[in-house]
Design a protein around this motif. Structure first.
Motif, mmCIF file in Angstrom:
data_model
loop_
_atom_site.group_PDB
_atom_site.id
_atom_site.type_symbol
_atom_site.label_atom_id
_atom_site.label_comp_id
_atom_site.label_asym_id
_atom_site.label_seq_id
_atom_site.Cartn_x
_atom_site.Cartn_y
_atom_site.Cartn_z
ATOM 1 N N GLY A 11 11.942 43.457 4.608
ATOM 2 C CA GLY A 11 11.020 43.986 3.640
ATOM 3 C C GLY A 11 11.690 43.599 2.443
ATOM 4 O O GLY A 11 10.393 43.166 1.658
ATOM 5 N N ASP A 12 12.107 43.897 1.852
ATOM 6 C CA ASP A 12 13.249 43.495 0.971
ATOM 7 C C ASP A 12 12.960 42.008 -0.183
ATOM 8 O O ASP A 12 13.216 41.156 -0.821
ATOM 9 N N GLN A 13 13.072 41.180 1.199
ATOM 10 C CA GLN A 13 12.121 39.589 0.685
ATOM 11 C C GLN A 13 11.175 38.442 0.844
ATOM 12 O O GLN A 13 10.968 37.760 0.675
ATOM 13 N N VAL A 14 10.914 40.012 0.791
ATOM 14 C CA VAL A 14 8.831 39.281 1.131
ATOM 15 C C VAL A 14 7.955 39.066 0.120
ATOM 16 O O VAL A 14 7.496 37.881 -0.162
ATOM 17 N N VAL A 15 8.604 39.889 -1.308
ATOM 18 C CA VAL A 15 7.958 39.504 -2.902
ATOM 19 C C VAL A 15 9.172 37.649 -3.319
ATOM 20 O O VAL A 15 8.696 37.293 -3.315
ATOM 21 N N ARG A 20 8.640 32.681 -4.070
ATOM 22 C CA ARG A 20 9.328 30.876 -3.870
ATOM 23 C C ARG A 20 7.892 29.875 -3.289
ATOM 24 O O ARG A 20 7.864 28.776 -3.676
ATOM 25 N N MET A 21 7.331 30.793 -1.685
ATOM 26 C CA MET A 21 5.782 29.770 -1.522
ATOM 27 C C MET A 21 5.038 29.306 -2.706
ATOM 28 O O MET A 21 4.722 28.147 -2.397
ATOM 29 N N THR A 66 3.209 45.077 -3.102
ATOM 30 C CA THR A 66 2.140 44.323 -3.232
ATOM 31 C C THR A 66 2.866 43.007 -3.240
ATOM 32 O O THR A 66 3.325 42.508 -4.352
ATOM 33 N N ILE A 67 1.630 41.578 -2.776
ATOM 34 C CA ILE A 67 1.912 40.509 -3.281
ATOM 35 C C ILE A 67 0.100 39.848 -3.842
ATOM 36 O O ILE A 67 1.085 38.764 -4.096
ATOM 37 N N THR A 68 -0.277 41.220 -4.499
ATOM 38 C CA THR A 68 -1.171 40.888 -5.399
ATOM 39 C C THR A 68 -1.616 39.884 -6.575
ATOM 40 O O THR A 68 -1.758 39.336 -6.508
ATOM 41 N N ASP A 69 -0.259 40.460 -6.557
ATOM 42 C CA ASP A 69 -0.215 40.131 -8.408
ATOM 43 C C ASP A 69 -0.198 38.193 -7.824
ATOM 44 O O ASP A 69 0.524 37.603 -8.921
ATOM 45 N N GLU A 89 2.213 50.826 3.845
ATOM 46 C CA GLU A 89 2.211 51.351 2.322
ATOM 47 C C GLU A 89 2.828 50.111 1.545
ATOM 48 O O GLU A 89 3.673 49.198 2.109
ATOM 49 N N PHE A 90 1.786 49.483 0.722
ATOM 50 C CA PHE A 90 2.382 48.395 -0.834
ATOM 51 C C PHE A 90 2.169 48.737 -1.723
ATOM 52 O O PHE A 90 0.991 49.376 -2.576
#
Length: 133
Positions: A11-15, A20-21, A66-69, A89-90
């Motif tokens: 989970g800590d690698q998601v952001v 990077r993407m 969240t990655i919405t930003d 939860e995000f």
């Protein structure tokens, strides 16, 4: 022909992955989650990388940043859906309004309970709530 590649992450690698993407100009294809037959939760972030869809997935975690930003609406809608229907939860995601469930639905059921409660039971509970009003 498109290739599919699944890669397990934490989970800590998601952001950092999303950052990077985005920097590389990769498109976020979808975020989706489900409960596996063995009962484990599975959530994945799918990115288009050339002719490959790289699906980065996390098992048995329910809380993420969240990655919405980073990906705006492409991330917001699936994150809100997963929050509303499955209880993921995000942190940082605006969940002040529902996408499609009634506003009071989750107050009586709890987040993610739509997955395990038969529709007939949900309808009956809704009727009981209306009768109390």
């Amino acid at each position: 022909m498109q290739v599919f590649k699944a890669i397990e992450i934490t989970g800590d690698q998601v952001v950092p992955l999303a950052e990077r993407m985005r920097k590389e100009g990769r498109m976020l294809v979808m975020i989706h989650g489900y409960i596996q037959p063995d009962g484990r939760s599975h959530i994945s972030w799918d990115y288009e990388v050339g002719d490959t869809v790289e699906s980065y997935y996390v098992l048995d975690e329910k809380k993420f940043q969240t990655i919405t930003d980073i990906y705006s609406t492409a991330a917001e809608w699936p994150e809100r859906e997963l929050n509303e229907l499955m209880g993921y939860e995000f942190e940082g995601l605006d969940t002040s309004r529902r996408l499609f469930l009634p506003e009071d639905m989750l107050e009586t059921q709890g987040k993610g309970q739509i997955l395990v409660t038969p529709l007939s039971e949900l309808v009956e509970q809704r009727k009981e709530l209306e009768e109390k009003k």
